[in-house]
Design a protein around this motif. Structure first.
Motif, short mmCIF file in Angstrom:
data_model
loop_
_atom_site.label_atom_id
_atom_site.label_comp_id
_atom_site.label_asym_id
_atom_site.label_seq_id
_atom_site.Cartn_x
_atom_site.Cartn_y
_atom_site.Cartn_z
N ASP A 118 5.31 -12.17 5.11
CA ASP A 118 4.60 -11.56 6.24
C ASP A 118 5.08 -10.15 6.57
OD1 ASP A 118 2.41 -12.22 7.72
OD2 ASP A 118 3.51 -13.08 9.40
N LYS A 119 6.26 -9.79 6.09
CA LYS A 119 6.78 -8.45 6.36
C LYS A 119 7.07 -7.68 5.08
CE LYS A 119 8.86 -9.20 10.96
NZ LYS A 119 10.10 -9.05 11.76
N PHE A 120 8.08 -8.15 4.34
CA PHE A 120 8.58 -7.36 3.21
C PHE A 120 7.48 -7.06 2.18
CE2 PHE A 120 10.62 -6.37 -0.73
CZ PHE A 120 11.78 -5.71 -0.39
N LEU A 121 6.85 -8.09 1.64
CA LEU A 121 5.89 -7.88 0.57
C LEU A 121 4.58 -7.26 1.06
CD1 LEU A 121 6.41 -11.05 -1.64
CD2 LEU A 121 7.39 -8.77 -1.93
N ARG A 122 4.24 -7.48 2.32
CA ARG A 122 3.05 -6.81 2.87
C ARG A 122 3.21 -5.30 2.82
NH1 ARG A 122 -0.94 -9.32 6.21
NH2 ARG A 122 -0.52 -11.51 6.67
N GLU A 123 4.43 -4.84 2.97
CA GLU A 123 4.68 -3.40 2.95
C GLU A 123 4.94 -2.87 1.55
OE1 GLU A 123 8.21 -0.36 4.37
OE2 GLU A 123 7.56 -1.91 5.78
N SER A 124 5.63 -3.65 0.71
CA SER A 124 6.16 -3.08 -0.52
C SER A 124 5.45 -3.51 -1.79
CB SER A 124 7.65 -3.46 -0.65
OG SER A 124 7.79 -4.87 -0.82
N HIS A 125 4.59 -4.53 -1.74
CA HIS A 125 4.07 -5.09 -2.98
C HIS A 125 2.54 -4.99 -3.04
CE1 HIS A 125 3.46 -7.80 -6.34
NE2 HIS A 125 4.77 -7.86 -6.53
N PRO A 126 2.00 -4.29 -4.05
CA PRO A 126 0.55 -4.05 -4.08
C PRO A 126 -0.29 -5.31 -4.21
CG PRO A 126 1.55 -3.40 -6.16
CD PRO A 126 2.68 -3.69 -5.22
N ARG A 127 0.13 -6.24 -5.05
CA ARG A 127 -0.68 -7.45 -5.22
C ARG A 127 -0.62 -8.32 -3.98
NH1 ARG A 127 1.87 -7.30 -9.98
NH2 ARG A 127 3.13 -9.16 -9.64
N TRP A 128 0.58 -8.53 -3.45
CA TRP A 128 0.68 -9.39 -2.28
C TRP A 128 0.03 -8.73 -1.05
CZ3 TRP A 128 1.09 -14.27 -1.40
CH2 TRP A 128 1.25 -14.70 -0.09
N ARG A 129 0.18 -7.42 -0.93
CA ARG A 129 -0.45 -6.70 0.18
C ARG A 129 -1.95 -6.96 0.19
NH1 ARG A 129 -0.05 -1.67 -1.53
NH2 ARG A 129 2.06 -1.34 -0.76
N LEU A 130 -2.55 -6.89 -0.98
CA LEU A 130 -3.98 -7.10 -1.11
C LEU A 130 -4.36 -8.54 -0.78
CD1 LEU A 130 -6.70 -5.88 -2.02
CD2 LEU A 130 -6.13 -6.62 -4.35
N ILE A 131 -3.59 -9.50 -1.30
CA ILE A 131 -3.86 -10.91 -1.03
C ILE A 131 -3.72 -11.20 0.46
CG2 ILE A 131 -2.98 -13.26 -1.38
CD1 ILE A 131 -2.16 -12.33 -4.22
N ALA A 132 -2.63 -10.73 1.05
CA ALA A 132 -2.35 -11.02 2.46
C ALA A 132 -3.43 -10.42 3.36
CB ALA A 132 -0.97 -10.50 2.84
N ALA A 133 -3.79 -9.17 3.10
CA ALA A 133 -4.77 -8.50 3.95
C ALA A 133 -6.15 -9.14 3.84
CB ALA A 133 -4.85 -7.02 3.58
N THR A 134 -6.49 -9.61 2.66
CA THR A 134 -7.83 -10.12 2.43
C THR A 134 -7.98 -11.59 2.78
OG1 THR A 134 -8.02 -8.54 0.60
CG2 THR A 134 -9.68 -10.29 0.72
N TYR A 135 -6.94 -12.37 2.52
CA TYR A 135 -7.11 -13.82 2.59
C TYR A 135 -6.22 -14.55 3.60
CZ TYR A 135 -9.70 -13.09 -1.71
OH TYR A 135 -10.61 -12.65 -2.64
#
Length: 524
Positions: A118-135
């Protein structure tokens, strides 16, 4: 994804049978040192901030994810010992392993997973950022050993989003409230894996030692791991031949050396362990400015490059020419797309018809700093594009410089190869979605390809609840992407792992040598 279950179950049964037979014949021995090569030397070992191959190779022994994956692409336990999916596909519940500690002795818990997601990968990781924001609607920890992900809408690939490079779990107590990229812990990585960092002597070796508090009783079998830094490819081959190193992974030595080394006494090799990744090599052209903003220029370059020549003569047959954005091993791949056969006359005609005078453009080509083969490919590409009339200069950089320039969109042309992760929603879509033109990573839509129709089709495929719907959406997306030449696809990589026969159980999952080596042992 929709047809993997039965095929995966059969393959899993065969794997279990083979493993049982091997175990009956040989009993693992504790102790010993395994020598490998980190090529090139990684810029850091913090997998959450850098997912380049050498970082994953070494960092995969330090960090872990919730799941790993078999050669049949089926999910397997890692930090999560079990998981459940609600009938509507919107709730994923992971139950974590017991008695897990970080390398600094602090207890691992669901709070670390929530922080990571919810914090680290949302900011730093392109694939997870996309997954988290979309789904992702919410991520909660109802108990210290349980994490619940609630989705906004179905995402058929979600269970495949927890491979190590996609979702390395990060220690909350070291990173929460800090600047992730400048955190001192990046230089002294702390994970939950079977090995921990002992020493990194830059330019010489990275030394990992057994984690005595590892959560799997009696594991790992090995005492120490050394990742040797040997810049010269010929010297790496000699090091293996002399026994200085025990393992060579894909790219450690030249293709012609692979042919020779696999024939040595007491040596074995395999091309398995890449099932999840399906690495695809492409050339990225910065579409923010001319000449590469013109589709006809990108088409001309596709015709000017002999992809079969690259595979056969530069990479010694270890691969096959790519036809588009999906590797042929990835779900929903279709060969029914526009073909770009090698044809210099057609390439020149495309430029002339578009009114492009190549002599007006000076272009910098930045190769991947991964060895002599990539340098040779850069020379070949320069030769071919120069024949069209463009002025080409090769811009050499080290691994860190390449990552920085690509992440900052500071390039004209560069090579890249990225992993497909079995599901196009994870490993493919990130390169083409308009929403993933984000500075800070070399593995997103760095070329600035923008097409709302493709955005919609990729979203439709990812959210599909039936195979037919997903197949149709992804097939149409592939046709548009190939016609637009969203990237200049070159070839599908084939990697060979070579090891001394005394090294046992080295490649046992679909992520190969990136899998933590708690089951690897050395026979006496």
């Amino acid at each position: 994804m929709f047809q993997l279950t039965r095929r995966g179950a059969l393959a899993a049964g065969l794997m279990l049978a083979a493993t049982a037979g091997a175990t009956a014949q040989e009993t693992p021995v504790k102790g010993g040192i395994l020598n490998m090569i980190a090529q090139p030397e990684p810029p850091m070992l913090m997998v959450g901030l850098n997912t380049q191959g050498p970082t994953l190779y070494v960092g995969g022994q330090i960090y872990q994810s919730l799941l790993t994956y078999g050669k049949d692409l089926q999910p397997l336990p890692s930090l999560a010992k079990s998981w459940a999916v609600s009938p509507d596909g919107l709730t994923y519940t992971f139950t974590l392993q017991d008695n897990v500690k970080w390398h600094d002795g602090k207890p691992f818990s669901a709070d670390d997973v929530v922080f990571t997601a919810d914090k680290f990968l949302r900011e730093s990781h392109p694939r997870w950022r996309l997954i988290a924001a979309t789904y992702v609607e919410s991520i909660t920890a109802p108990s210290p050993n349980q994490v619940v992900f609630k989705l906004k809408k179905p995402f058929s690939a979600f269970l495949y989003a927890f491979e190590l490079s996609s979702f390395p779990v990060i220690p909350k107590h070291l990173y929460d409230g800090t600047d992730y990229r400048t955190n001192p812990a990046n230089q002294t990585p702390i994970g939950t894996g079977p090995f921990k960092l002992k020493e990194w002597k830059r330019g010489s070796y990275i030394h990992l030692v057994r984690n005595e508090d590892y959560w799997k009783p009696g594991k790992p079998y090995l005492d120490e791991l050394y990742f040797r830094i040997i810049p010269d490819a010929a010297s790496r081959a000699v090091a293996f031949e002399k026994g200085t190193v025990d393992v060579l992974r894909g790219g450690d030595v030249e293709g012609f050396e692979v042919r020779r080394l696999v024939k040595l006494k007491d040596v074995e090799s395999t091309t398995s362990g890449w099932e999840v990744y399906g690495p695809l090599v492409f050339m990225q052209l910065n579409q923010r400015k001319m000449p590469f903003s013109d589709k006809n220029v990108r088409k001309a370059l596709m015709h000017a490059i002999d992809r079969d020549f690259i595979v056969k003569n530069i990479f010694f047959g270890l691969g096959k020419a790519a036809t588009g954005p999906f590797a042929s091993t990835t779900l929903y791949y279709t060969p029914e797309v526009t073909a770009y056969p090698f044809d210099m006359a057609k390439a020149k005609k495309l430029l002339a018809d578009a009114g492009i005078n190549p002599g007006d453009y000076s272009v910098k080509l930045m190769p991947l700093p991964y060895g002599a083969a990539w340098d040779r490919m850069a020379e070949y590409i320069k030769q071919q594009i120069s024949q069209l009339g463009f002025k080409i200069d090769i811009q050499g950089v080290d691994a860190g410089g390449w990552s920085q320039k690509t992440s900052d969109f500071d390039f004209d042309m560069t090579f890249n190869f990225t992993y497909q992760y079995g599901e196009p929603a994870l490993g493919v879509a990130r390169h083409y979605l308009s929403s993933n033109v984000v500075k800070g990573t070399p593995y997103g839509n760095n070329q600035n390809y923008l097409n709302p129709k493709v955005d919609a089709l990729l979203a439709e495929g990812a959210s599909a609840v039936s195979k037919d719907v997903a197949t149709k959406a992804y097939a149409e997306a592939q046709k548009i992407l190939v016609d637009d030449v969203a990237l200049n696809w070159l070839y599908e990589m084939q990697n060979v792992t070579i090891n001394r026969q005394k090294v046992k159980n080295l490649v046992n999952t679909g992520i190969g040598l990136n899998q933590y080596m708690d089951e690897v042992w050395i026979s006496k």
